[in-house]
Design a protein around this motif. Sequence first.
Motif, PDB file in Angstrom:
ATOM      1  N   PHE A  72       3.778   1.041   2.739  1.00  0.00           N
ATOM      2  CA  PHE A  72       3.599  -0.146   3.556  1.00  0.00           C
ATOM      3  C   PHE A  72       3.512  -1.651   3.026  1.00  0.00           C
ATOM      4  O   PHE A  72       2.698  -1.638   1.833  1.00  0.00           O
ATOM      5  CB  PHE A  72       2.297   0.055   4.353  1.00  0.00           C
ATOM      6  CG  PHE A  72       2.486   1.226   5.497  1.00  0.00           C
ATOM      7  CD1 PHE A  72       1.826   2.593   5.025  1.00  0.00           C
ATOM      8  CD2 PHE A  72       2.950   1.237   6.757  1.00  0.00           C
ATOM      9  CE1 PHE A  72       2.202   3.756   6.036  1.00  0.00           C
ATOM     10  CE2 PHE A  72       3.079   2.241   7.505  1.00  0.00           C
ATOM     11  CZ  PHE A  72       2.700   3.436   7.072  1.00  0.00           C
ATOM     12  N   CYS A  73       4.216  -2.601   3.469  1.00  0.00           N
ATOM     13  CA  CYS A  73       4.130  -3.784   3.014  1.00  0.00           C
ATOM     14  C   CYS A  73       2.977  -4.422   4.188  1.00  0.00           C
ATOM     15  O   CYS A  73       3.249  -4.120   5.529  1.00  0.00           O
ATOM     16  CB  CYS A  73       5.329  -4.472   3.304  1.00  0.00           C
ATOM     17  SG  CYS A  73       5.242  -6.307   2.797  1.00  0.00           S
ATOM     18  N   SER A 110      -8.551 -10.856  -0.751  1.00  0.00           N
ATOM     19  CA  SER A 110      -9.085  -9.506  -1.207  1.00  0.00           C
ATOM     20  C   SER A 110      -8.450  -8.401  -0.557  1.00  0.00           C
ATOM     21  O   SER A 110      -8.304  -8.270   0.609  1.00  0.00           O
ATOM     22  CB  SER A 110     -10.611  -9.404  -0.971  1.00  0.00           C
ATOM     23  OG  SER A 110     -11.368 -10.367  -1.392  1.00  0.00           O
ATOM     24  N   PRO A 111      -7.986  -7.323  -1.470  1.00  0.00           N
ATOM     25  CA  PRO A 111      -7.474  -6.291  -0.619  1.00  0.00           C
ATOM     26  C   PRO A 111      -8.402  -5.366   0.083  1.00  0.00           C
ATOM     27  O   PRO A 111      -9.569  -5.374  -0.203  1.00  0.00           O
ATOM     28  CB  PRO A 111      -7.045  -5.427  -1.936  1.00  0.00           C
ATOM     29  CG  PRO A 111      -7.589  -6.109  -3.155  1.00  0.00           C
ATOM     30  CD  PRO A 111      -8.321  -7.361  -3.051  1.00  0.00           C
ATOM     31  N   LEU A 112      -7.961  -4.708   1.030  1.00  0.00           N
ATOM     32  CA  LEU A 112      -8.797  -3.609   1.716  1.00  0.00           C
ATOM     33  C   LEU A 112      -8.879  -2.440   1.063  1.00  0.00           C
ATOM     34  O   LEU A 112      -7.760  -1.862   0.374  1.00  0.00           O
ATOM     35  CB  LEU A 112      -8.416  -3.551   2.935  1.00  0.00           C
ATOM     36  CG  LEU A 112      -8.370  -4.858   4.006  1.00  0.00           C
ATOM     37  CD1 LEU A 112      -8.042  -4.479   5.365  1.00  0.00           C
ATOM     38  CD2 LEU A 112      -9.788  -5.415   4.124  1.00  0.00           C
ATOM     39  N   TYR A 138       0.967  -1.111  -0.123  1.00  0.00           N
ATOM     40  CA  TYR A 138       0.147   0.145   0.117  1.00  0.00           C
ATOM     41  C   TYR A 138       0.837   1.198  -0.039  1.00  0.00           C
ATOM     42  O   TYR A 138       2.137   1.198   0.487  1.00  0.00           O
ATOM     43  CB  TYR A 138      -0.850   0.041   1.340  1.00  0.00           C
ATOM     44  CG  TYR A 138      -1.991  -1.001   1.307  1.00  0.00           C
ATOM     45  CD1 TYR A 138      -1.946  -2.207   1.570  1.00  0.00           C
ATOM     46  CD2 TYR A 138      -3.231  -0.668   0.787  1.00  0.00           C
ATOM     47  CE1 TYR A 138      -3.103  -3.128   1.671  1.00  0.00           C
ATOM     48  CE2 TYR A 138      -4.414  -1.284   0.805  1.00  0.00           C
ATOM     49  CZ  TYR A 138      -4.206  -2.597   1.249  1.00  0.00           C
ATOM     50  OH  TYR A 138      -5.202  -3.529   1.065  1.00  0.00           O
ATOM     51  N   VAL A 139       0.393   2.442  -0.487  1.00  0.00           N
ATOM     52  CA  VAL A 139       0.811   3.620  -0.469  1.00  0.00           C
ATOM     53  C   VAL A 139       0.264   4.688   0.120  1.00  0.00           C
ATOM     54  O   VAL A 139      -1.013   4.879   0.107  1.00  0.00           O
ATOM     55  CB  VAL A 139       1.465   3.919  -1.874  1.00  0.00           C
ATOM     56  CG1 VAL A 139       0.292   4.282  -2.853  1.00  0.00           C
ATOM     57  CG2 VAL A 139       2.192   5.417  -1.912  1.00  0.00           C
ATOM     58  N   PHE A 147      -4.169   0.912  -2.503  1.00  0.00           N
ATOM     59  CA  PHE A 147      -3.725  -0.529  -2.593  1.00  0.00           C
ATOM     60  C   PHE A 147      -2.687  -0.272  -3.720  1.00  0.00           C
ATOM     61  O   PHE A 147      -3.379   0.217  -5.109  1.00  0.00           O
ATOM     62  CB  PHE A 147      -4.925  -1.264  -2.680  1.00  0.00           C
ATOM     63  CG  PHE A 147      -4.658  -2.815  -3.545  1.00  0.00           C
ATOM     64  CD1 PHE A 147      -5.046  -3.044  -4.846  1.00  0.00           C
ATOM     65  CD2 PHE A 147      -3.711  -3.723  -2.900  1.00  0.00           C
ATOM     66  CE1 PHE A 147      -4.597  -4.447  -5.448  1.00  0.00           C
ATOM     67  CE2 PHE A 147      -3.728  -4.789  -3.554  1.00  0.00           C
ATOM     68  CZ  PHE A 147      -3.885  -5.347  -4.685  1.00  0.00           C
ATOM     69  N   LEU A 148      -1.619  -0.950  -3.876  1.00  0.00           N
ATOM     70  CA  LEU A 148      -0.756  -1.211  -5.153  1.00  0.00           C
ATOM     71  C   LEU A 148      -0.943  -2.463  -5.668  1.00  0.00           C
ATOM     72  O   LEU A 148      -0.921  -2.484  -7.012  1.00  0.00           O
ATOM     73  CB  LEU A 148       0.691  -0.687  -4.714  1.00  0.00           C
ATOM     74  CG  LEU A 148       1.070   0.797  -4.561  1.00  0.00           C
ATOM     75  CD1 LEU A 148       2.449   0.532  -3.870  1.00  0.00           C
ATOM     76  CD2 LEU A 148       0.721   1.673  -5.616  1.00  0.00           C
TER      77      LEU A 148
END
Lengths: 116, 116
Positions: free
Chosen positions: A90-91, B103-105, A36-37, A46-47
């Motif tokens: 962030f990972c 699923s991504p948040l 994520y950025v 979300f990346l």
Amino acid sequence: AQSVAQPEDQVNVAEGNPLTVKCTYSVSGNPYLFWYVQYPNRGLQFLLKYITGDNLVKGSYGFEAEFNKSQTSFHLKKPSALVSDSALYFCAVRDSADTGFQKLVFGTGTRLLVSP
Amino acid sequence: DAGVTQSPTHLIKTRGQQVTLRCSPISGHKSVSWYQQVLGQGPQFIFQYYEKEERGRGNFPDRFSARQFPNYSSELNVNALLLGDSALYLCASSGRAQGAASSPLHFGNGTRLTVT
């Protein structure tokens, strides 16, 4: 319990150069991995994610990440950095065995600074 | 389509007071999670709700509580505020049913809570 380590507080790179932001993880089962950025005063965007399959995952804005099971790593990469990529990255990891539960465990973040 | 919306964006409270933060998920998303992000750290999981039921709780005291409404919006309540509760509170939604750990948040921009 899951955990994520981002060993670099800050990464500095010149515009046009390749960038790498490092991440290692620990889970008891198979990992679901996310990047994520975060821009100032904003939420997380979300990346990309790794679930299964090809170890090289492509995501948004030209970013990609390489999953390495033996090294338990999931490093974020981009072939040519832009000044606008400067942000906090962030990972995060989730254990695939946690069915019914979507808790993400985040690293402490890496600040990317791209200079003109 | 609107993303995850949170209100208010900023809030200042005094120690011992109570606060309620609100979140509206992306339309069609049934799962809502709450995270606390203290300055300089990664987000920490507080709660996950799916179909109005609590699916998971992080390592937070009972002063923290939440609920989800029939329209899938959610509230996070914090009682007896402490200085250490000062943080960015992030809400995230997911479109998949329980068990969809891949699923991504999708995060909102957060509520910045300052406790004085």
